[in-house]
Design an enzyme around this catalytic site. Structure first.
Site, PDB file in Angstrom:
ATOM      1  N   THR A   1      -1.727  -7.470  -1.420  1.00 11.16           N
ATOM      2  CA  THR A   1       0.119  -7.127  -1.099  1.00 11.16           C
ATOM      3  C   THR A   1       0.799  -7.626  -1.233  1.00 11.16           C
ATOM      4  O   THR A   1      -0.283  -9.026  -1.684  1.00 11.16           O
ATOM      5  CB  THR A   1      -0.225  -6.755   0.067  1.00 11.16           C
ATOM      6  OG1 THR A   1      -0.041  -7.370   1.131  1.00 11.16           O
ATOM      7  CG2 THR A   1      -1.205  -5.220   0.359  1.00 11.16           C
TER       8      THR A   1
ATOM      9  N   ASN B   1       1.852   4.703   7.329  1.00 14.12           N
ATOM     10  CA  ASN B   1       1.506   3.034   6.408  1.00 14.12           C
ATOM     11  C   ASN B   1       2.057   2.140   7.525  1.00 14.12           C
ATOM     12  O   ASN B   1       1.703   0.983   7.236  1.00 14.12           O
ATOM     13  CB  ASN B   1       1.393   3.584   5.156  1.00 14.12           C
ATOM     14  CG  ASN B   1       0.995   2.301   4.571  1.00 14.12           C
ATOM     15  OD1 ASN B   1       0.523   1.625   4.497  1.00 14.12           O
ATOM     16  ND2 ASN B   1       2.292   1.657   3.847  1.00 14.12           N
TER      17      ASN B   1
ATOM     18  N   ASP C   1      14.738   3.496  10.982  1.00 15.46           N
ATOM     19  CA  ASP C   1      13.839   2.442  11.516  1.00 15.46           C
ATOM     20  C   ASP C   1      12.474   3.382  12.805  1.00 15.46           C
ATOM     21  O   ASP C   1      13.156   4.463  13.800  1.00 15.46           O
ATOM     22  CB  ASP C   1      14.774   2.001  13.446  1.00 15.46           C
ATOM     23  CG  ASP C   1      14.167   1.160  13.878  1.00 15.46           C
ATOM     24  OD1 ASP C   1      12.771   1.061  13.382  1.00 15.46           O
ATOM     25  OD2 ASP C   1      14.608   0.288  14.793  1.00 15.46           O
TER      26      ASP C   1
ATOM     27  N   ASP D   1      11.075   4.087   4.602  1.00 14.42           N
ATOM     28  CA  ASP D   1      11.114   2.344   5.000  1.00 14.42           C
ATOM     29  C   ASP D   1      12.484   1.729   5.889  1.00 14.42           C
ATOM     30  O   ASP D   1      13.386   2.347   5.629  1.00 14.42           O
ATOM     31  CB  ASP D   1      10.562   1.447   3.790  1.00 14.42           C
ATOM     32  CG  ASP D   1      10.143   0.049   3.935  1.00 14.42           C
ATOM     33  OD1 ASP D   1       8.977   0.034   3.688  1.00 14.42           O
ATOM     34  OD2 ASP D   1      10.487  -0.632   4.388  1.00 14.42           O
TER      35      ASP D   1
ATOM     36  N   MET E   1       0.639  -0.933   0.069  1.00 11.56           N
ATOM     37  CA  MET E   1      -0.008   0.079   0.730  1.00 11.56           C
ATOM     38  C   MET E   1       0.716   1.857   0.369  1.00 11.56           C
ATOM     39  O   MET E   1       0.785   2.483  -0.667  1.00 11.56           O
ATOM     40  CB  MET E   1      -1.094  -0.403   1.187  1.00 11.56           C
ATOM     41  CG  MET E   1      -1.775  -1.197   1.344  1.00 11.56           C
ATOM     42  SD  MET E   1      -2.923  -0.685   2.203  1.00 11.56           S
ATOM     43  CE  MET E   1      -1.934  -1.450   4.009  1.00 11.56           C
TER      44      MET E   1
ATOM     45  N   SER F   1      -9.569  -4.168  11.404  1.00  8.90           N
ATOM     46  CA  SER F   1      -9.378  -4.680  12.112  1.00  8.90           C
ATOM     47  C   SER F   1      -8.938  -4.356  13.809  1.00  8.90           C
ATOM     48  O   SER F   1      -8.617  -5.153  14.865  1.00  8.90           O
ATOM     49  CB  SER F   1      -8.398  -6.182  12.043  1.00  8.90           C
ATOM     50  OG  SER F   1      -8.209  -7.270  11.600  1.00  8.90           O
TER      51      SER F   1
ATOM     52  N   TYR G   1      -3.130  -7.864  17.548  1.00  6.33           N
ATOM     53  CA  TYR G   1      -2.641  -7.352  15.780  1.00  6.33           C
ATOM     54  C   TYR G   1      -4.836  -6.419  16.067  1.00  6.33           C
ATOM     55  O   TYR G   1      -4.389  -5.067  15.996  1.00  6.33           O
ATOM     56  CB  TYR G   1      -3.270  -7.661  15.039  1.00  6.33           C
ATOM     57  CG  TYR G   1      -3.783  -6.976  13.430  1.00  6.33           C
ATOM     58  CD1 TYR G   1      -1.733  -6.666  12.812  1.00  6.33           C
ATOM     59  CD2 TYR G   1      -4.529  -6.903  13.109  1.00  6.33           C
ATOM     60  CE1 TYR G   1      -2.079  -6.143  11.754  1.00  6.33           C
ATOM     61  CE2 TYR G   1      -4.394  -6.160  11.673  1.00  6.33           C
ATOM     62  CZ  TYR G   1      -3.354  -5.815  11.331  1.00  6.33           C
ATOM     63  OH  TYR G   1      -3.552  -4.979  10.459  1.00  6.33           O
TER      64      TYR G   1
ATOM     65  N   LYS H   1      -4.171  -2.003  16.429  1.00  4.16           N
ATOM     66  CA  LYS H   1      -5.515  -1.315  15.563  1.00  4.16           C
ATOM     67  C   LYS H   1      -6.373  -0.615  16.031  1.00  4.16           C
ATOM     68  O   LYS H   1      -6.453   0.115  15.956  1.00  4.16           O
ATOM     69  CB  LYS H   1      -5.476  -2.135  13.931  1.00  4.16           C
ATOM     70  CG  LYS H   1      -4.699  -2.742  12.903  1.00  4.16           C
ATOM     71  CD  LYS H   1      -3.958  -1.448  13.175  1.00  4.16           C
ATOM     72  CE  LYS H   1      -2.400  -1.989  11.658  1.00  4.16           C
ATOM     73  NZ  LYS H   1      -1.667  -1.082  11.363  1.00  4.16           N
TER      74      LYS H   1
ATOM     75  N   SER I   1      -6.985  -0.318  10.809  1.00  4.06           N
ATOM     76  CA  SER I   1      -7.036  -1.560   9.500  1.00  4.06           C
ATOM     77  C   SER I   1      -9.032  -1.908  10.242  1.00  4.06           C
ATOM     78  O   SER I   1      -9.470  -0.893  11.692  1.00  4.06           O
ATOM     79  CB  SER I   1      -6.548  -2.912  10.358  1.00  4.06           C
ATOM     80  OG  SER I   1      -7.744  -3.810  10.392  1.00  4.06           O
TER      81      SER I   1
END
Length: 251
Positions: free
Chosen positions: A187, A87, A60, A33, A14, A141, A152, A156, A139
């Site tokens: 993804t 993201n 990081d 990243d 994404m 979730s 998770y 989230k 998410s």
């Protein structure tokens, strides 16, 4: 004046889709990243496609000192950051009693603490410049529970409520903060699952398919841009309606 966006987790999925979409919309993009090789390669690939205003920085984002350096680099080189797309994220499964402490800590570091740090070091500059936008990847979730995804769901869920607090605090500075809430997304990481697993997720969705990275990127762009000028503190599902069902059977 060209606008500038900073995108974390930009080397794949994404985040990469968002990087390309913002470039297509004539924004300057700073890709962030922790995978330096992949990030550099993707940035170079976009430059070879003709996008001259795309840059990459390794970071990081769970470390305050590193995020501070990236913030300094961004404002020193671009003067103004119009949007930050938080993201980057990871996934770990398992029931709560099966979850290792190290996995719990890592999940909260990457999925929650990184948003805290990126906002902590970018927001003061946004206040000085008179505004901006922040878009976090939460998410579905975080909106509802899942089987065997306790850590998770918790992480989230934290992001889902964090956006409300940030929106309340920073609206007065003309800084809007919103979340995208994808369901399973096509993804490379998700598509590495066995075909039978992917088929289950497709069939569970009211649209008969999972969402694409481009679709999530479109939602990110909407929330980052003036097209969403009165949206603040929202959790926008990008799910095909996966979270709509009560779970009850057809009568």
């Amino acid at each position: 004046m060209m606008k500038t966006v900073v995108i974390t987790g930009a080397a794949s999925g994404m985040g990469l889709a968002a990087s390309k979409l913002f470039l297509e919309k004539h924004w300057r993009v700073l890709m962030i990243d922790a995978n330096e090789d992949q990030g550099q390669q993707q940035c170079l690939g976009l430059q070879k496609q003709g996008y001259t205003e795309v840059y990459f920085q390794w970071c990081d984002i769970t470390k305050a000192s590193e995020v501070a350096q990236v913030s300094q680099f961004a404002f020193a080189n671009f003067g103004r950051i119009d949007s930050v797309i938080n993201n980057a994220g990871i996934w770990r499964g398992g029931e709560l009693h099966q979850t290792q402490e190290a996995d719990w800590d890592l999940l909260f570091d990457v999925d929650v603490k990184s948003i805290f740090l990126m906002s902590k070091y970018f927001v003061p500059h946004m206040i000085e410049q008179g505004g901006g936008t922040i878009v976090n990847t939460a998410s579905v979730s975080g909106l509802n529970g899942d089987h065997q995804m306790a850590a998770y769901n918790a992480a989230k869920g934290a992001v889902v409520n964090l956006v409300r607090a940030m929106a309340l605090d920073y609206g007065k500075y003309n800084i809007r903060v919103n979340n995208v809430c994808p369901a399973a997304c096509a993804t490379p990481m998700f598509l590495a699952n066995p075909p039978a697993v992917i088929d289950k997720f497709n069939k569970a969705n009211p649209l008969g398919r999972i969402c694409t990275p481009k679709e999530v990127a479109e939602a990110m762009y909407f929330l980052a841009s003036e097209a969403s000028s009165s949206c603040n503190g929202i959790n926008l599902p990008v799910s095909g309606g996966l979270e709509l069902h009560t779970g009850q059977p057809i009568q």
